[in-house]
Design a protein around this motif. Sequence first.
Motif, mmCIF file in Angstrom:
data_model
loop_
_atom_site.group_PDB
_atom_site.id
_atom_site.type_symbol
_atom_site.label_atom_id
_atom_site.label_comp_id
_atom_site.label_asym_id
_atom_site.label_seq_id
_atom_site.Cartn_x
_atom_site.Cartn_y
_atom_site.Cartn_z
ATOM 1 N N ARG A 132 0.831 -1.213 0.000
ATOM 2 C CA ARG A 132 0.000 0.000 0.000
ATOM 3 C C ARG A 132 0.859 1.254 0.000
ATOM 4 N N LEU A 133 1.994 1.234 0.717
ATOM 5 C CA LEU A 133 2.919 2.382 0.707
ATOM 6 C C LEU A 133 3.417 2.622 -0.716
ATOM 7 N N LEU A 134 3.802 1.532 -1.375
ATOM 8 C CA LEU A 134 4.357 1.636 -2.719
ATOM 9 C C LEU A 134 3.312 2.152 -3.703
ATOM 10 N N LEU A 135 2.086 1.714 -3.540
ATOM 11 C CA LEU A 135 1.017 2.144 -4.432
ATOM 12 C C LEU A 135 0.798 3.647 -4.288
ATOM 13 N N ASP A 136 1.117 4.170 -3.103
ATOM 14 C CA ASP A 136 0.984 5.600 -2.878
ATOM 15 C C ASP A 136 2.205 6.374 -3.344
ATOM 16 N N GLY A 137 3.165 5.706 -3.933
ATOM 17 C CA GLY A 137 4.297 6.412 -4.530
ATOM 18 C C GLY A 137 5.622 6.260 -3.811
ATOM 19 N N ALA A 138 5.669 5.497 -2.727
ATOM 20 C CA ALA A 138 6.942 5.327 -2.021
ATOM 21 C C ALA A 138 7.915 4.518 -2.887
ATOM 22 N N PRO A 139 9.223 4.867 -2.885
ATOM 23 C CA PRO A 139 10.194 4.086 -3.656
ATOM 24 C C PRO A 139 10.483 2.745 -2.978
ATOM 25 N N ASP B 17 -18.390 -9.521 -13.787
ATOM 26 C CA ASP B 17 -17.405 -9.765 -12.742
ATOM 27 C C ASP B 17 -18.153 -9.638 -11.415
ATOM 28 N N ILE B 18 -17.631 -10.239 -10.365
ATOM 29 C CA ILE B 18 -18.338 -10.187 -9.084
ATOM 30 C C ILE B 18 -17.682 -9.199 -8.119
ATOM 31 N N SER B 19 -16.447 -9.531 -7.673
ATOM 32 C CA SER B 19 -15.779 -8.680 -6.694
ATOM 33 C C SER B 19 -15.400 -7.350 -7.318
ATOM 34 N N GLY B 20 -15.850 -6.263 -6.710
ATOM 35 C CA GLY B 20 -15.551 -4.943 -7.237
ATOM 36 C C GLY B 20 -16.637 -4.415 -8.154
ATOM 37 N N VAL B 21 -17.573 -5.291 -8.516
ATOM 38 C CA VAL B 21 -18.669 -4.865 -9.392
ATOM 39 C C VAL B 21 -19.998 -5.025 -8.652
ATOM 40 N N LEU B 22 -20.214 -6.261 -8.169
ATOM 41 C CA LEU B 22 -21.457 -6.502 -7.450
ATOM 42 C C LEU B 22 -21.291 -6.232 -5.957
ATOM 43 N N CYS B 23 -20.084 -6.560 -5.456
ATOM 44 C CA CYS B 23 -19.858 -6.410 -4.023
ATOM 45 C C CYS B 23 -18.366 -6.262 -3.755
ATOM 46 N N ASP B 24 -18.051 -5.833 -2.554
ATOM 47 C CA ASP B 24 -16.668 -5.806 -2.087
ATOM 48 C C ASP B 24 -16.562 -6.830 -0.967
ATOM 49 N N SER B 25 -15.507 -7.617 -0.993
ATOM 50 C CA SER B 25 -15.319 -8.589 0.087
ATOM 51 C C SER B 25 -14.881 -7.882 1.346
ATOM 52 N N SER B 26 -15.104 -8.572 2.456
ATOM 53 C CA SER B 26 -14.525 -8.106 3.699
ATOM 54 C C SER B 26 -14.103 -9.348 4.441
ATOM 55 N N LYS B 160 -9.970 -5.079 -4.087
ATOM 56 C CA LYS B 160 -10.405 -4.224 -2.997
ATOM 57 C C LYS B 160 -11.201 -5.022 -1.983
ATOM 58 N N GLU B 161 -10.797 -4.866 -0.732
ATOM 59 C CA GLU B 161 -11.668 -5.311 0.350
ATOM 60 C C GLU B 161 -12.131 -4.053 1.054
ATOM 61 N N THR B 162 -13.089 -4.180 1.935
ATOM 62 C CA THR B 162 -13.602 -2.962 2.579
ATOM 63 C C THR B 162 -12.503 -2.260 3.377
ATOM 64 N N MET B 228 -14.742 -9.383 -27.393
ATOM 65 C CA MET B 228 -15.960 -8.908 -26.723
ATOM 66 C C MET B 228 -15.853 -7.409 -26.543
ATOM 67 N N ARG B 229 -16.976 -6.803 -26.212
ATOM 68 C CA ARG B 229 -16.918 -5.432 -25.743
ATOM 69 C C ARG B 229 -16.813 -5.464 -24.225
ATOM 70 N N ALA B 230 -16.394 -4.348 -23.637
ATOM 71 C CA ALA B 230 -16.255 -4.353 -22.182
ATOM 72 C C ALA B 230 -16.515 -2.974 -21.606
ATOM 73 N N LEU B 231 -17.069 -3.000 -20.391
ATOM 74 C CA LEU B 231 -17.357 -1.777 -19.649
ATOM 75 C C LEU B 231 -16.531 -1.756 -18.381
ATOM 76 N N GLN B 232 -15.856 -0.625 -18.127
ATOM 77 C CA GLN B 232 -15.068 -0.471 -16.905
ATOM 78 C C GLN B 232 -15.909 0.263 -15.878
ATOM 79 N N VAL B 233 -16.062 -0.319 -14.688
ATOM 80 C CA VAL B 233 -16.784 0.383 -13.619
ATOM 81 C C VAL B 233 -15.792 1.046 -12.684
ATOM 82 N N ARG B 234 -16.241 2.150 -12.052
ATOM 83 C CA ARG B 234 -15.338 2.898 -11.181
ATOM 84 C C ARG B 234 -15.493 2.485 -9.720
ATOM 85 N N THR B 235 -15.896 1.235 -9.518
ATOM 86 C CA THR B 235 -15.974 0.747 -8.155
ATOM 87 C C THR B 235 -14.854 -0.260 -7.962
ATOM 88 N N GLY B 236 -14.843 -0.904 -6.826
ATOM 89 C CA GLY B 236 -13.860 -1.948 -6.584
ATOM 90 C C GLY B 236 -12.444 -1.413 -6.584
#
Lengths: 259, 242
Positions: A132-139, B17-26, B160-162, B228-236
Amino acid sequence: MAARRALKAVLVDLNGTLHIEDAAVPGAQEALKRLRATSVMVRFVTNTTKESKKDLLERLKKLEFEISEDEIFTSLTAARNLIEQKQVRPMLLVDDRALPEFTGVQTQDPNAVVIGLAPEHFHYQLLNQAFRLLLDGAPLIAIHKARYYKRKDGLALGPGPFVTALEYATDTKAMVVGKPEKTFFLEALRDADCAPEEAIMIGDDCRDDVDGAQNIGMLGILVKTGKYKAADEEKINPPPYLTCESFPHAVDHILQHLL
Amino acid sequence: MAEWAERLTGVRGVLLDISGVLCDSSASGATTIAGSVEAVARLKRSPLKVRFCTNESQKSLRELVGVLQQLGFDISEEEVTAPAPATCQILKERGLRPHLLIHEGVRSEFDDIDTSNPNCVVIADAGEAFSYQNMNRAFQVLMELENPVLISLGKGRYYKETSGLMLDVGGYMKALEYACGIKAEVVGKPSPEFFKSALQAIGLEAHQAIMIGDDIVGDVGGAQQCGMRALQVRTGKFRPRC
Protein backbone atom coordinates in the motif's frame (compact mmCIF):
# COMPACT_ATOMS: atom_id res chain seq x y z
CA MET A 1 35.99 -3.97 -22.99
CA ALA A 2 39.32 -2.34 -22.04
CA ALA A 3 42.41 -4.54 -22.19
CA ARG A 4 43.27 -6.43 -19.03
CA ARG A 5 45.88 -4.85 -16.85
CA ALA A 6 47.85 -6.38 -14.01
CA LEU A 7 45.67 -7.81 -11.30
CA LYS A 8 45.31 -5.42 -8.37
CA ALA A 9 42.28 -6.65 -6.48
CA VAL A 10 40.41 -9.84 -5.76
CA LEU A 11 36.80 -9.61 -4.62
CA VAL A 12 35.61 -12.65 -2.73
CA ASP A 13 32.05 -13.62 -1.93
CA LEU A 14 31.49 -14.91 1.59
CA ASN A 15 28.62 -17.38 2.19
CA GLY A 16 28.92 -20.21 -0.30
CA THR A 17 32.46 -19.32 -1.32
CA LEU A 18 34.71 -18.83 1.71
CA HIS A 19 32.37 -20.69 4.04
CA ILE A 20 29.03 -22.48 4.00
CA GLU A 21 27.01 -21.13 6.90
CA ASP A 22 29.09 -22.02 9.97
CA ALA A 23 31.72 -24.20 8.34
CA ALA A 24 34.74 -23.01 6.36
CA VAL A 25 35.27 -24.36 2.87
CA PRO A 26 38.10 -26.89 3.29
CA GLY A 27 41.47 -25.25 2.69
CA ALA A 28 40.01 -21.76 2.39
CA GLN A 29 41.90 -20.20 5.29
CA GLU A 30 45.18 -21.44 3.87
CA ALA A 31 44.28 -20.25 0.38
CA LEU A 32 43.48 -16.78 1.70
CA LYS A 33 46.88 -16.63 3.40
CA ARG A 34 48.57 -17.53 0.09
CA LEU A 35 46.63 -14.80 -1.66
CA ARG A 36 47.56 -12.24 0.96
CA ALA A 37 51.25 -13.11 0.51
CA THR A 38 51.00 -11.47 -2.91
CA SER A 39 50.54 -7.79 -3.71
CA VAL A 40 46.83 -7.95 -4.48
CA MET A 41 44.19 -6.24 -2.38
CA VAL A 42 41.45 -8.50 -1.12
CA ARG A 43 37.91 -7.33 -0.51
CA PHE A 44 35.02 -9.35 0.79
CA VAL A 45 31.75 -8.51 -0.86
CA THR A 46 28.48 -9.94 0.22
CA ASN A 47 24.80 -9.56 -0.40
CA THR A 48 23.97 -10.35 3.15
CA THR A 49 20.73 -8.81 4.26
CA LYS A 50 20.84 -9.94 7.83
CA GLU A 51 24.30 -9.60 9.14
CA SER A 52 26.10 -6.47 10.19
CA LYS A 53 29.81 -6.20 9.42
CA LYS A 54 30.55 -7.00 13.05
CA ASP A 55 28.51 -10.22 12.84
CA LEU A 56 30.30 -11.24 9.66
CA LEU A 57 33.68 -10.49 11.10
CA GLU A 58 32.95 -12.47 14.23
CA ARG A 59 31.97 -15.55 12.28
CA LEU A 60 34.95 -15.31 9.96
CA LYS A 61 37.35 -14.91 12.85
CA LYS A 62 35.83 -17.97 14.54
CA LEU A 63 36.52 -19.90 11.34
CA GLU A 64 40.09 -18.67 11.53
CA PHE A 65 40.08 -16.34 8.55
CA GLU A 66 42.35 -13.31 8.76
CA ILE A 67 40.07 -10.44 7.85
CA SER A 68 39.56 -6.85 9.02
CA GLU A 69 36.27 -4.98 9.13
CA ASP A 70 37.24 -2.38 6.56
CA GLU A 71 37.82 -5.09 3.94
CA ILE A 72 34.14 -5.98 4.00
CA PHE A 73 31.60 -4.30 1.74
CA THR A 74 27.98 -5.36 2.06
CA SER A 75 24.72 -4.61 0.33
CA LEU A 76 23.40 -3.23 3.63
CA THR A 77 26.05 -0.52 3.47
CA ALA A 78 25.01 0.21 -0.08
CA ALA A 79 21.34 0.44 0.99
CA ARG A 80 22.05 2.84 3.79
CA ASN A 81 24.04 5.06 1.45
CA LEU A 82 21.07 5.23 -0.89
CA ILE A 83 18.56 6.00 1.88
CA GLU A 84 20.69 8.90 3.06
CA GLN A 85 21.15 10.16 -0.45
CA LYS A 86 17.40 10.15 -1.12
CA GLN A 87 16.55 11.43 2.35
CA VAL A 88 13.70 8.97 2.82
CA ARG A 89 12.15 7.33 5.89
CA PRO A 90 12.11 3.60 5.22
CA MET A 91 9.81 0.81 6.29
CA LEU A 92 12.56 -1.70 6.96
CA LEU A 93 11.63 -5.23 5.89
CA VAL A 94 15.00 -6.52 6.94
CA ASP A 95 16.21 -9.08 9.41
CA ASP A 96 16.42 -7.75 12.96
CA ARG A 97 20.12 -8.52 12.96
CA ALA A 98 20.60 -6.05 10.11
CA LEU A 99 19.10 -3.16 12.07
CA PRO A 100 22.41 -1.99 13.59
CA GLU A 101 23.47 -0.99 10.08
CA PHE A 102 20.54 1.46 10.00
CA THR A 103 21.06 3.14 13.37
CA GLY A 104 20.14 6.78 13.11
CA VAL A 105 17.84 6.33 10.12
CA GLN A 106 14.32 7.72 10.59
CA THR A 107 11.69 4.99 10.30
CA GLN A 108 8.60 6.74 11.69
CA ASP A 109 5.90 7.56 9.16
CA PRO A 110 7.69 5.72 6.37
CA ASN A 111 7.76 6.97 2.78
CA ALA A 112 9.98 4.26 1.35
CA VAL A 113 10.30 0.51 1.57
CA VAL A 114 13.61 -1.29 2.04
CA ILE A 115 13.47 -5.00 1.57
CA GLY A 116 16.07 -7.63 2.31
CA LEU A 117 15.96 -11.31 3.18
CA ALA A 118 13.60 -11.36 6.12
CA PRO A 119 11.44 -14.49 6.06
CA GLU A 120 9.84 -13.54 9.36
CA HIS A 121 8.58 -10.29 7.77
CA PHE A 122 7.40 -11.83 4.51
CA HIS A 123 4.01 -12.77 5.80
CA TYR A 124 0.96 -11.49 3.98
CA GLN A 125 0.00 -8.68 6.35
CA LEU A 126 3.34 -6.92 6.35
CA LEU A 127 3.89 -7.31 2.62
CA ASN A 128 0.42 -5.88 2.11
CA GLN A 129 1.36 -2.85 4.21
CA ALA A 130 4.45 -2.36 2.10
CA PHE A 131 2.37 -2.81 -1.06
CA ARG A 132 0.00 0.00 0.00
CA LEU A 133 2.92 2.38 0.71
CA LEU A 134 4.36 1.64 -2.72
CA LEU A 135 1.02 2.14 -4.43
CA ASP A 136 0.98 5.60 -2.88
CA GLY A 137 4.30 6.41 -4.53
CA ALA A 138 6.94 5.33 -2.02
CA PRO A 139 10.19 4.09 -3.66
CA LEU A 140 11.14 0.43 -3.31
CA ILE A 141 14.77 -0.27 -2.44
CA ALA A 142 15.86 -3.87 -2.66
CA ILE A 143 19.04 -4.88 -0.94
CA HIS A 144 19.37 -7.54 -3.57
CA LYS A 145 17.18 -9.79 -5.69
CA ALA A 146 18.67 -13.21 -5.09
CA ARG A 147 16.27 -15.91 -6.22
CA TYR A 148 17.20 -18.39 -3.52
CA TYR A 149 20.01 -19.41 -1.23
CA LYS A 150 21.26 -22.62 0.28
CA ARG A 151 20.23 -23.54 3.79
CA LYS A 152 21.14 -26.70 5.65
CA ASP A 153 17.69 -28.12 4.82
CA GLY A 154 17.81 -27.30 1.10
CA LEU A 155 17.13 -24.30 -1.13
CA ALA A 156 15.11 -21.41 0.30
CA LEU A 157 13.49 -18.37 -1.32
CA GLY A 158 15.61 -15.22 -1.29
CA PRO A 159 14.23 -11.68 -1.26
CA GLY A 160 14.16 -11.48 -5.07
CA PRO A 161 10.84 -13.27 -5.52
CA PHE A 162 9.14 -11.02 -2.95
CA VAL A 163 10.60 -7.90 -4.54
CA THR A 164 9.26 -9.17 -7.85
CA ALA A 165 5.83 -9.68 -6.28
CA LEU A 166 5.72 -6.07 -5.07
CA GLU A 167 7.05 -4.73 -8.37
CA TYR A 168 4.34 -6.57 -10.29
CA ALA A 169 1.55 -5.63 -7.88
CA THR A 170 2.42 -1.94 -8.02
CA ASP A 171 3.73 -1.80 -11.58
CA THR A 172 6.97 -0.19 -10.41
CA LYS A 173 10.64 -1.16 -10.41
CA ALA A 174 12.81 -1.57 -7.36
CA MET A 175 16.18 0.10 -7.02
CA VAL A 176 18.53 -2.77 -6.35
CA VAL A 177 21.69 -1.98 -4.46
CA GLY A 178 23.33 -5.38 -4.07
CA LYS A 179 24.99 -7.81 -6.48
CA PRO A 180 24.74 -8.07 -9.43
CA GLU A 181 24.15 -4.32 -9.81
CA LYS A 182 27.04 -2.41 -11.39
CA THR A 183 27.03 0.25 -8.70
CA PHE A 184 27.66 -2.39 -6.06
CA PHE A 185 30.86 -3.62 -7.69
CA LEU A 186 32.01 -0.13 -8.63
CA GLU A 187 31.50 1.04 -5.03
CA ALA A 188 33.40 -1.97 -3.71
CA LEU A 189 36.30 -1.30 -6.10
CA ARG A 190 36.21 2.45 -5.45
CA ASP A 191 37.70 2.21 -2.02
CA ALA A 192 40.21 -0.32 -3.31
CA ASP A 193 41.19 2.38 -5.79
CA CYS A 194 41.15 -0.06 -8.62
CA ALA A 195 39.59 -0.30 -12.09
CA PRO A 196 37.35 -3.23 -13.11
CA GLU A 197 39.98 -4.40 -15.60
CA GLU A 198 42.38 -4.82 -12.71
CA ALA A 199 40.04 -6.93 -10.63
CA ILE A 200 38.63 -10.41 -10.40
CA MET A 201 35.56 -11.74 -8.56
CA ILE A 202 35.28 -15.20 -6.98
CA GLY A 203 31.78 -16.46 -6.10
CA ASP A 204 29.28 -19.34 -6.10
CA ASP A 205 26.36 -17.48 -7.68
CA CYS A 206 26.77 -17.49 -11.44
CA ARG A 207 24.40 -14.59 -12.09
CA ASP A 208 24.91 -12.40 -9.07
CA ASP A 209 28.66 -12.86 -8.53
CA VAL A 210 30.21 -13.79 -11.86
CA ASP A 211 27.87 -12.21 -14.43
CA GLY A 212 27.55 -9.05 -12.35
CA ALA A 213 31.30 -8.64 -12.09
CA GLN A 214 32.01 -9.47 -15.72
CA ASN A 215 29.39 -6.92 -16.79
CA ILE A 216 31.59 -4.11 -15.54
CA GLY A 217 34.78 -5.51 -17.00
CA MET A 218 36.06 -7.70 -14.21
CA LEU A 219 37.01 -11.36 -14.63
CA GLY A 220 34.74 -13.82 -12.87
CA ILE A 221 35.56 -17.19 -11.31
CA LEU A 222 32.64 -19.47 -10.51
CA VAL A 223 33.22 -21.93 -7.68
CA LYS A 224 31.24 -25.14 -7.34
CA THR A 225 30.41 -24.76 -3.69
CA GLY A 226 27.45 -23.21 -1.91
CA LYS A 227 24.44 -22.65 -4.12
CA TYR A 228 26.18 -23.79 -7.30
CA LYS A 229 24.09 -26.26 -9.31
CA ALA A 230 25.37 -28.37 -12.20
CA ALA A 231 25.62 -26.44 -15.48
CA ASP A 232 25.08 -23.04 -13.86
CA GLU A 233 28.06 -21.82 -15.91
CA GLU A 234 26.05 -22.34 -19.08
CA LYS A 235 23.40 -19.89 -17.98
CA ILE A 236 25.34 -16.70 -18.54
CA ASN A 237 26.86 -15.10 -21.59
CA PRO A 238 29.78 -14.65 -21.74
CA PRO A 239 30.51 -17.69 -19.57
CA PRO A 240 32.69 -17.38 -16.49
CA TYR A 241 36.37 -16.73 -17.14
CA LEU A 242 36.89 -19.88 -15.06
CA THR A 243 34.73 -22.47 -13.35
CA CYS A 244 36.50 -24.47 -10.68
CA GLU A 245 35.93 -26.64 -7.64
CA SER A 246 36.32 -24.17 -4.81
CA PHE A 247 37.97 -21.03 -3.48
CA PRO A 248 41.38 -22.70 -2.91
CA HIS A 249 41.36 -23.84 -6.55
CA ALA A 250 40.49 -20.32 -7.67
CA VAL A 251 43.39 -18.93 -5.66
CA ASP A 252 45.76 -21.51 -7.18
CA HIS A 253 44.70 -20.42 -10.63
CA ILE A 254 45.23 -16.76 -9.84
CA LEU A 255 48.68 -17.41 -8.38
CA GLN A 256 49.71 -19.53 -11.34
CA HIS A 257 48.24 -17.57 -14.22
CA LEU A 258 47.34 -14.00 -13.28
CA LEU A 259 50.16 -12.75 -11.12
CA MET B 1 -27.96 8.04 -26.65
CA ALA B 2 -27.73 7.08 -30.30
CA GLU B 3 -24.01 6.67 -29.95
CA TRP B 4 -24.46 4.17 -27.17
CA ALA B 5 -27.13 2.25 -29.07
CA GLU B 6 -24.61 1.87 -31.86
CA ARG B 7 -21.82 0.71 -29.59
CA LEU B 8 -24.10 -1.88 -28.05
CA THR B 9 -25.46 -3.27 -31.31
CA GLY B 10 -25.80 -7.01 -31.29
CA VAL B 11 -25.17 -7.46 -27.58
CA ARG B 12 -27.19 -10.44 -26.50
CA GLY B 13 -25.48 -11.29 -23.24
CA VAL B 14 -23.52 -9.88 -20.33
CA LEU B 15 -20.55 -11.34 -18.45
CA LEU B 16 -20.46 -9.95 -14.94
CA ASP B 17 -17.40 -9.76 -12.74
CA ILE B 18 -18.34 -10.19 -9.08
CA SER B 19 -15.78 -8.68 -6.69
CA GLY B 20 -15.55 -4.94 -7.24
CA VAL B 21 -18.67 -4.86 -9.39
CA LEU B 22 -21.46 -6.50 -7.45
CA CYS B 23 -19.86 -6.41 -4.02
CA ASP B 24 -16.67 -5.81 -2.09
CA SER B 25 -15.32 -8.59 0.09
CA SER B 26 -14.53 -8.11 3.70
CA ALA B 27 -12.98 -10.31 6.34
CA SER B 28 -16.40 -11.52 7.40
CA GLY B 29 -18.27 -11.75 4.11
CA ALA B 30 -19.13 -9.01 1.67
CA THR B 31 -20.91 -5.70 1.28
CA THR B 32 -23.06 -4.91 -1.72
CA ILE B 33 -22.09 -2.14 -4.07
CA ALA B 34 -25.08 0.16 -4.06
CA GLY B 35 -27.77 -0.71 -6.56
CA SER B 36 -26.13 -3.91 -7.78
CA VAL B 37 -28.77 -6.34 -6.52
CA GLU B 38 -31.51 -4.50 -8.38
CA ALA B 39 -29.30 -4.08 -11.45
CA VAL B 40 -28.73 -7.84 -11.69
CA ALA B 41 -32.46 -8.42 -11.25
CA ARG B 42 -33.16 -6.00 -14.11
CA LEU B 43 -30.65 -7.76 -16.33
CA LYS B 44 -32.30 -11.07 -15.65
CA ARG B 45 -35.73 -9.68 -16.42
CA SER B 46 -34.37 -8.47 -19.78
CA PRO B 47 -33.86 -10.67 -22.84
CA LEU B 48 -30.10 -10.57 -22.23
CA LYS B 49 -28.29 -13.72 -21.14
CA VAL B 50 -26.34 -13.34 -17.93
CA ARG B 51 -23.18 -15.18 -16.89
CA PHE B 52 -21.07 -14.44 -13.83
CA CYS B 53 -17.37 -14.57 -14.60
CA THR B 54 -15.16 -14.38 -11.56
CA ASN B 55 -11.53 -14.97 -10.58
CA GLU B 56 -12.54 -15.52 -6.97
CA SER B 57 -10.22 -18.20 -5.62
CA GLN B 58 -10.24 -17.67 -1.88
CA LYS B 59 -13.74 -19.02 -1.36
CA SER B 60 -15.38 -22.09 -2.84
CA LEU B 61 -18.06 -21.47 -5.44
CA ARG B 62 -20.70 -22.71 -3.02
CA GLU B 63 -19.58 -20.27 -0.33
CA LEU B 64 -19.30 -17.37 -2.76
CA VAL B 65 -22.80 -17.94 -4.16
CA GLY B 66 -24.11 -18.38 -0.60
CA VAL B 67 -22.69 -14.99 0.41
CA LEU B 68 -24.18 -13.31 -2.65
CA GLN B 69 -27.57 -14.91 -2.14
CA GLN B 70 -27.57 -13.67 1.43
CA LEU B 71 -27.03 -10.17 0.08
CA GLY B 72 -30.11 -10.62 -2.08
CA PHE B 73 -28.51 -11.42 -5.43
CA ASP B 74 -30.31 -13.72 -7.83
CA ILE B 75 -27.44 -16.09 -8.56
CA SER B 76 -26.80 -19.84 -8.55
CA GLU B 77 -23.65 -21.96 -8.86
CA GLU B 78 -24.57 -23.09 -12.37
CA GLU B 79 -24.47 -19.50 -13.60
CA VAL B 80 -20.88 -18.88 -12.55
CA THR B 81 -17.63 -19.46 -14.46
CA ALA B 82 -14.92 -19.67 -11.81
CA PRO B 83 -11.26 -20.69 -11.95
CA ALA B 84 -11.15 -23.57 -9.44
CA PRO B 85 -13.57 -25.85 -11.34
CA ALA B 86 -11.81 -24.95 -14.58
CA THR B 87 -8.46 -25.82 -13.01
CA CYS B 88 -9.71 -29.19 -11.77
CA GLN B 89 -10.76 -30.05 -15.28
CA ILE B 90 -7.32 -29.21 -16.60
CA LEU B 91 -5.61 -31.19 -13.84
CA LYS B 92 -7.68 -34.27 -14.64
CA GLU B 93 -7.18 -33.95 -18.41
CA ARG B 94 -3.42 -33.72 -18.04
CA GLY B 95 -2.89 -36.20 -15.23
CA LEU B 96 -1.55 -33.48 -12.96
CA ARG B 97 -1.36 -33.95 -9.20
CA PRO B 98 -1.02 -30.56 -7.53
CA HIS B 99 0.75 -29.21 -4.53
CA LEU B 100 -1.84 -26.63 -3.49
CA LEU B 101 -0.83 -23.13 -2.41
CA ILE B 102 -4.34 -21.95 -1.62
CA HIS B 103 -6.59 -20.56 1.07
CA GLU B 104 -8.35 -23.19 3.17
CA GLY B 105 -11.67 -21.69 2.04
CA VAL B 106 -11.27 -23.04 -1.48
CA ARG B 107 -9.86 -26.46 -0.51
CA SER B 108 -13.20 -28.22 -1.00
CA GLU B 109 -13.06 -27.42 -4.74
CA PHE B 110 -10.17 -29.85 -4.99
CA ASP B 111 -11.75 -32.68 -3.03
CA ASP B 112 -11.71 -35.17 -5.84
CA ILE B 113 -8.23 -34.30 -7.06
CA ASP B 114 -5.34 -36.59 -6.32
CA THR B 115 -2.77 -34.50 -4.44
CA SER B 116 -0.36 -37.30 -3.59
CA ASN B 117 3.16 -37.19 -5.01
CA PRO B 118 2.64 -33.78 -6.63
CA ASN B 119 3.92 -33.13 -10.14
CA CYS B 120 2.81 -29.51 -10.33
CA VAL B 121 1.93 -26.52 -8.15
CA VAL B 122 -1.44 -24.77 -8.17
CA ILE B 123 -1.46 -21.26 -6.74
CA ALA B 124 -4.60 -19.25 -5.98
CA ASP B 125 -5.47 -16.17 -3.94
CA ALA B 126 -4.26 -17.61 -0.67
CA GLY B 127 -4.38 -14.36 1.29
CA GLU B 128 -3.09 -14.94 4.80
CA ALA B 129 -1.89 -18.38 3.72
CA PHE B 130 0.84 -16.70 1.65
CA SER B 131 3.32 -17.19 4.46
CA TYR B 132 7.04 -17.50 3.74
CA GLN B 133 6.93 -21.18 4.74
CA ASN B 134 4.06 -21.96 2.40
CA MET B 135 5.68 -20.09 -0.48
CA ASN B 136 8.95 -21.87 0.22
CA ARG B 137 7.32 -25.30 0.20
CA ALA B 138 5.72 -24.60 -3.18
CA PHE B 139 9.07 -23.34 -4.48
CA GLN B 140 10.85 -26.48 -3.28
CA VAL B 141 8.26 -28.72 -4.97
CA LEU B 142 8.79 -26.91 -8.27
CA MET B 143 12.57 -27.06 -8.02
CA GLU B 144 12.46 -30.83 -7.57
CA LEU B 145 10.40 -31.40 -10.72
CA GLU B 146 12.12 -32.21 -13.97
CA ASN B 147 9.28 -30.50 -15.77
CA PRO B 148 7.94 -27.85 -13.38
CA VAL B 149 4.33 -26.81 -14.02
CA LEU B 150 2.84 -23.84 -12.21
CA ILE B 151 -0.86 -23.16 -12.64
CA SER B 152 -2.17 -19.86 -11.34
CA LEU B 153 -5.84 -19.09 -10.74
CA GLY B 154 -5.81 -15.61 -12.21
CA LYS B 155 -2.90 -13.18 -12.12
CA GLY B 156 -4.53 -10.10 -10.62
CA ARG B 157 -2.29 -7.50 -9.01
CA TYR B 158 -4.67 -6.54 -6.22
CA TYR B 159 -8.33 -6.30 -5.32
CA LYS B 160 -10.41 -4.22 -3.00
CA GLU B 161 -11.67 -5.31 0.35
CA THR B 162 -13.60 -2.96 2.58
CA SER B 163 -10.44 -2.40 4.64
CA GLY B 164 -8.42 -1.36 1.60
CA LEU B 165 -6.45 -2.76 -1.30
CA MET B 166 -5.10 -6.28 -0.97
CA LEU B 167 -2.30 -8.11 -2.76
CA ASP B 168 -3.77 -10.67 -5.13
CA VAL B 169 -2.32 -13.92 -6.48
CA GLY B 170 -0.48 -12.25 -9.40
CA GLY B 171 2.49 -11.00 -7.39
CA TYR B 172 2.97 -14.34 -5.71
CA MET B 173 2.73 -16.09 -9.06
CA LYS B 174 5.45 -13.78 -10.39
CA ALA B 175 7.51 -14.53 -7.28
CA LEU B 176 7.54 -18.25 -8.04
CA GLU B 177 8.13 -17.62 -11.75
CA TYR B 178 11.16 -15.53 -10.87
CA ALA B 179 12.49 -17.92 -8.25
CA CYS B 180 12.28 -20.96 -10.52
CA GLY B 181 12.86 -19.38 -13.91
CA ILE B 182 9.54 -20.65 -15.28
CA LYS B 183 6.27 -19.23 -16.63
CA ALA B 184 2.93 -19.96 -15.02
CA GLU B 185 -0.18 -21.01 -16.91
CA VAL B 186 -3.06 -18.75 -15.96
CA VAL B 187 -6.54 -20.17 -15.49
CA GLY B 188 -9.09 -17.41 -15.17
CA LYS B 189 -9.39 -13.90 -16.57
CA PRO B 190 -7.73 -12.67 -18.74
CA SER B 191 -6.97 -16.05 -20.31
CA PRO B 192 -8.96 -16.44 -23.56
CA GLU B 193 -9.95 -20.03 -22.76
CA PHE B 194 -11.69 -18.82 -19.63
CA PHE B 195 -13.72 -16.20 -21.45
CA LYS B 196 -14.56 -18.71 -24.18
CA SER B 197 -15.91 -21.21 -21.69
CA ALA B 198 -18.08 -18.50 -20.11
CA LEU B 199 -19.42 -17.60 -23.55
CA GLN B 200 -20.03 -21.24 -24.39
CA ALA B 201 -22.02 -21.64 -21.20
CA ILE B 202 -24.54 -19.09 -22.47
CA GLY B 203 -24.26 -20.09 -26.12
CA LEU B 204 -22.95 -16.79 -27.42
CA GLU B 205 -20.11 -15.64 -29.64
CA ALA B 206 -17.65 -13.02 -28.42
CA HIS B 207 -19.11 -10.24 -30.54
CA GLN B 208 -22.50 -10.82 -28.95
CA ALA B 209 -21.33 -10.29 -25.40
CA ILE B 210 -20.14 -7.49 -23.18
CA MET B 211 -18.03 -7.88 -20.04
CA ILE B 212 -18.49 -5.61 -17.04
CA GLY B 213 -15.54 -5.38 -14.67
CA ASP B 214 -13.40 -3.27 -12.35
CA ASP B 215 -10.02 -4.60 -13.47
CA ILE B 216 -8.80 -2.75 -16.55
CA VAL B 217 -6.37 -5.50 -17.49
CA GLY B 218 -8.01 -8.69 -16.26
CA ASP B 219 -11.63 -7.91 -17.05
CA VAL B 220 -11.74 -5.18 -19.64
CA GLY B 221 -8.50 -5.79 -21.53
CA GLY B 222 -8.91 -9.53 -21.46
CA ALA B 223 -12.48 -9.43 -22.75
CA GLN B 224 -11.66 -7.00 -25.51
CA GLN B 225 -8.75 -9.12 -26.66
CA CYS B 226 -11.20 -11.97 -27.16
CA GLY B 227 -13.42 -9.86 -29.35
CA MET B 228 -15.96 -8.91 -26.72
CA ARG B 229 -16.92 -5.43 -25.74
CA ALA B 230 -16.26 -4.35 -22.18
CA LEU B 231 -17.36 -1.78 -19.65
CA GLN B 232 -15.07 -0.47 -16.90
CA VAL B 233 -16.78 0.38 -13.62
CA ARG B 234 -15.34 2.90 -11.18
CA THR B 235 -15.97 0.75 -8.16
CA GLY B 236 -13.86 -1.95 -6.58
CA LYS B 237 -10.16 -1.72 -7.31
CA PHE B 238 -10.60 1.07 -9.88
CA ARG B 239 -8.10 3.90 -9.36
CA PRO B 240 -8.44 7.09 -11.40
CA ARG B 241 -4.97 7.17 -12.88
CA CYS B 242 -4.45 3.55 -13.93
